[in-house]
Write a protein that holds these residues in place. Structure first.
Motif, PDB file in Angstrom:
ATOM      1  N   GLN A 138      12.841  -6.849   1.089  1.00 33.09           N
ATOM      2  CA  GLN A 138      12.287  -6.708  -0.247  1.00 33.09           C
ATOM      3  C   GLN A 138      13.382  -6.704  -1.313  1.00 33.09           C
ATOM      4  O   GLN A 138      13.184  -7.182  -2.432  1.00 33.09           O
ATOM      5  CB  GLN A 138      11.476  -5.409  -0.336  1.00 33.09           C
TER       6      GLN A 138
ATOM      7  N   VAL B 226       3.391 -12.261  -5.614  1.00 35.04           N
ATOM      8  CA  VAL B 226       2.508 -11.152  -5.249  1.00 35.04           C
ATOM      9  C   VAL B 226       1.152 -11.365  -5.911  1.00 35.04           C
ATOM     10  O   VAL B 226       1.070 -11.605  -7.124  1.00 35.04           O
ATOM     11  CB  VAL B 226       3.117  -9.812  -5.695  1.00 35.04           C
TER      12      VAL B 226
ATOM     13  N   ALA C  97      -2.690  -7.136  -3.660  1.00 32.53           N
ATOM     14  CA  ALA C  97      -1.454  -6.436  -3.267  1.00 32.53           C
ATOM     15  C   ALA C  97      -1.692  -4.942  -3.083  1.00 32.53           C
ATOM     16  O   ALA C  97      -2.428  -4.309  -3.840  1.00 32.53           O
ATOM     17  CB  ALA C  97      -0.372  -6.666  -4.311  1.00 32.53           C
TER      18      ALA C  97
ATOM     19  N   GLU D 231       3.448  -3.235  -1.891  1.00 29.98           N
ATOM     20  CA  GLU D 231       3.835  -4.583  -2.318  1.00 29.98           C
ATOM     21  C   GLU D 231       4.093  -4.628  -3.818  1.00 29.98           C
ATOM     22  O   GLU D 231       5.034  -5.289  -4.277  1.00 29.98           O
ATOM     23  CB  GLU D 231       2.729  -5.576  -1.946  1.00 29.98           C
TER      24      GLU D 231
END
Length: 224
Positions: free
Chosen positions: A126, A162, A167, A171
């Motif tokens: 991420q 996203v 999401a 996220e």
């Protein structure tokens, strides 16, 4: 040198004691010369306290400032304050990254981040779009036998956008400027108003303004 929170509090307390002590001398000492010295001590103590308070305030504001579009953080040079600005990285994790760097040497690849407590493979993935490493160490990885070998630096794949309508909170927190509170606010807006029909609809979420929208625009979509 950046003061830690504990050092800042201690310095503020010391400055306050200086001010109080000097002020007490002003009240108890009639001597003109001593009055002059006490007044100087008061002024110096006040100046020190104000300087520390201003520095602390500026640092706090910097920590809350999300990364600009295209901005990346150098993992081997960034301070705790700059690391704290990364999505999903708070003060404790930022401090752990700096301590790992100081104790075990610079990060030679993103894979090295996994040695930091609290940073697993998912979290490292991420962070990848928002971080960078010096060219001299990018692509250097340790082989299975412990010998260091140089490999070509892998090309960074553009992360998938996203979907604001599907999401999860986790996220959403990977996005710049979106922490736990804003992630929950986005989900709450979704539950109350239905799906986002265009990216600009996110402006209806409390805490999301035009600047945040512009940072999110290239990273999000409003699919079904």
């Amino acid at each position: 040198m950046r003061l830690t929170e504990g050092e800042t509090k201690a310095l503020l307390a010391s400055a306050l004691l200086v001010v109080l002590a000097a002020f007490g001398r002003l009240l108890l000492t009639p001597d003109v010369a001593e009055l002059s010295g006490s007044g100087l001590a008061v002024a110096q103590g006040v100046d020190m306290a104000l300087a520390v308070a201003e520095s602390t305030r500026n640092e706090a504001e910097r920590r809350k400032q999300p990364l600009a579009a295209g901005e990346a953080v150098d993992l081997n040079k960034a301070t705790e304050v700059e690391l704290d600005r990364l999505p999903g990285v708070g003060p404790a994790l930022a401090r752990a990254i700096v301590e790992s760097r100081q104790q075990e040497g610079p990060f030679r690849s993103l894979r090295d981040l996994r040695r930091v407590p609290g940073l697993g493979q998912k979290k490292v993935s991420q962070l990848e779009p928002y971080t960078t490493l010096p060219e001299s160490v990018v692509g250097v990885t340790a082989g299975t036998d412990g010998d260091a070998g140089r490999l070509p630096a892998p090309a960074k794949a553009r992360p998938a956008r996203v979907n604001l309508n599907r999401a999860s909170a986790e996220e959403l927190e990977t996005l710049p400027g979106i922490g736990p509170a804003r992630a929950r606010a986005i989900i709450r807006w979704r539950e109350e108003h239905g799906r986002f029909r265009k990216v600009e609809d996110v402006l209806g979420v409390p805490g999301v303004g035009p600047a945040t929208l512009e940072r999110l625009r290239p990273l999000v979509r409003v699919g079904p």
